[in-house]
Enzyme design. Sequence first.
Site, short mmCIF file in Angstrom:
data_model
loop_
_atom_site.label_atom_id
_atom_site.label_comp_id
_atom_site.label_asym_id
_atom_site.label_seq_id
_atom_site.Cartn_x
_atom_site.Cartn_y
_atom_site.Cartn_z
N GLU A 190 -9.72 6.11 2.89
CA GLU A 190 -10.62 5.07 3.39
C GLU A 190 -9.76 3.86 3.71
O GLU A 190 -8.69 3.70 3.14
CB GLU A 190 -11.66 4.72 2.31
CG GLU A 190 -11.20 3.70 1.25
CD GLU A 190 -10.04 4.17 0.40
OE1 GLU A 190 -9.84 5.40 0.27
OE2 GLU A 190 -9.31 3.33 -0.16
N LYS A 208 0.81 -1.22 0.00
CA LYS A 208 0.00 0.00 0.00
C LYS A 208 0.84 1.27 0.00
O LYS A 208 0.45 2.30 -0.56
CB LYS A 208 -0.95 0.01 1.21
CG LYS A 208 -2.05 -1.04 1.13
CD LYS A 208 -3.07 -0.69 0.05
CE LYS A 208 -4.23 -1.67 0.04
NZ LYS A 208 -5.12 -1.44 -1.12
N SER A 220 1.61 -9.68 -1.10
CA SER A 220 1.33 -8.25 -0.99
C SER A 220 1.50 -7.67 0.41
O SER A 220 1.78 -6.49 0.56
CB SER A 220 -0.10 -7.98 -1.48
OG SER A 220 -1.02 -8.77 -0.78
#
Lengths: 270, 403
Positions: B112, B90, B379
């Site tokens: 968010e 991220k 990830s």
Amino acid sequence: MSANRIDQTFQKLKAAGETALIPFLTVGDPDITTSIEIIKEIEAAGAHIVELGVPYSDPLADGPVIQRASSRALVHKITILDCIQVAKEAREQGVQLPFILFTYYNPILQLGVERFFQLLADNDISGMIIPDLPVEEDAHVRELAVKANIHLIPLVAPTSQDRIERIVRNAGGFIYCVSSLGVTGVRSSFHEGIEQFINQVKQATSLPVAVGFGISTNEQFRMFSKLCDGVVVGSAIVRKIEEELSNLQSPTTRQAALLQIQDFVRQLKA
Amino acid sequence: MNQVPDQNGRFGDFGGRFVPETLMNALLELEEAYYKYTQDPEFIAELNYLLKQYSGRETPLYYAERLSSHLGGAKVYLKREDLNHTGAHKINNTIAQALLAKRMGKKKVIAETGAGQHGVATATVAALLGLECKVFMGEEDTKRQQLNVFRMKLLGSEVIPVTSGSRTLKDAGNEALRYWVSNVQDTFYILGSVVGPHPYPMMVRDFQRIIGDEARAQILEAEGRLPDAVVAAIGGGSNAMGIFYPFVQDEGVRLVGCEAAGKGVDTAFHAATMTKGTKGVFQGSMSYLLQDEYGQVIEAHSISAGLDYPGVGPEHSYLKDTGRAEYVPITDMEALEALQLLCRTEGIIPALESAHAIAQVVKLAPTMDQDQIIVVSLSGRGDKDVESIMKYLGGDAHVSESN
């Protein structure tokens, strides 16, 4: 092609020097039958056009009041077809007000855009507001709207600036000016420069100009009456309905609650 | 294939900008700033510096030898995005968007978050760059991910619990958009996935493509050839888009996205948007969507809060419809099994999201030859999930049918 009721209403109001009062309700809150009754009360109160809100699971242009109304309606699985049916039945029961369907785009898309327009035409609905369909995305809908003489009423925001010309160029019915940055909901102050903004829109179009988002009092209605041709009152009415919910659902208090709602709408333009 | 998206943000039928008019100028400004600054050598240098020195890129492409031999087929390489600062991919995107916010003169950012990974990554860069940050998080998720809520607060961000709708990621997204509509003049919305209105799906893809750019170069160096398959988990789809994108033109490389099948795609509890969804407009773009016949969005379910989302990025829908990528459902149980397998064979605890990709590798690798290669996007790391995994496994760290 028959004349559009919205156009006729604004012509009459213009001749009389009056401002349109355009109430909004969420259809199916608390149920279909009550929505039809409320529409009659809104007409009896002297409103000029009514916006029928289609409840949606993800109403991202709406504040908490209309979100809650949507949720209540969706408990009973109210669909866009039910909302159109409400317009039909209200008309059959004698309501003369022009109807505008306020709906997010996805329910239209799932119904099928062509079928949607056929249903609007068949049920004497004169316009639509689609809050998540900006001019960049509306070509297909607009083409069908023009063909059917059903108005696709565009929203113009204080941030629209140089987009105003493009938005109003192909609009029908009236131009809906958003009073403030933000979602729907009662507010005590509006975007600074609101007068200048409304004037800018008026200069760009020959269509009537209405303002909405956050208007809840007679005082605000009168202020905006001086600036434009129509005033939309949404959350304040939906909140009033919310306050009367339990009374609306009890046979002994229902009639009084409906009159309370009528009175609230009447007071707005008194 | 044509260059996508087009100037209207369309990937074929998908994408676009389905938002309130109030946001349109902000989106146009963002697009303009994006094109301007991503060509600016100073911006690129600052971004690359932070990705390297702050987040620790490049991340390794690790040959998982014990996992590979356990599965008895293809060679499995893990792209170790879990080794980034804050523990997931991220941050690739949040560093870039926060730098963009700063260049645009915005001092306030919002985000968010579902599992809290994007929220933490945003709170982190907000602290780093001195930006005021608010993170919207479904109330349900704030309970499931209390540690991440505290992390964000520790980093100086405000966490706003969202009580509308299902109180999960989709509602956090709605509320962030609503807040942005009200504060669009001084606030930058750092969106965490390849979803939302144009230019976000394109921009987030481009900020995440570093995963695939690195992996492609690394596998060429390690093996002297491209992989046979690239596998990644997909919720909104940012890590998958990031690793797929540089391989899209390499036609011999299979691209496999793994979506959350929850308790099964034939139950009401899944987030299998590609398998069970239909075309619709949701949170600003046209894509596949879990919805009923009247266009009401259906709540998703997944063991993984990061995949618990009824939508999917529009470019993934495009890759699905053009046949360039395939999308498969992975159940909660399959993900849990795969998670434990990776723990025991490689000493790596993957995030529940990434465990869905590993689960597909468990199915795929044995069907392939030993000279074939799979690159899988790991990830994120599983630290955030350890507590909930413990609950699912009933405190028994060796629940597994294949044990």
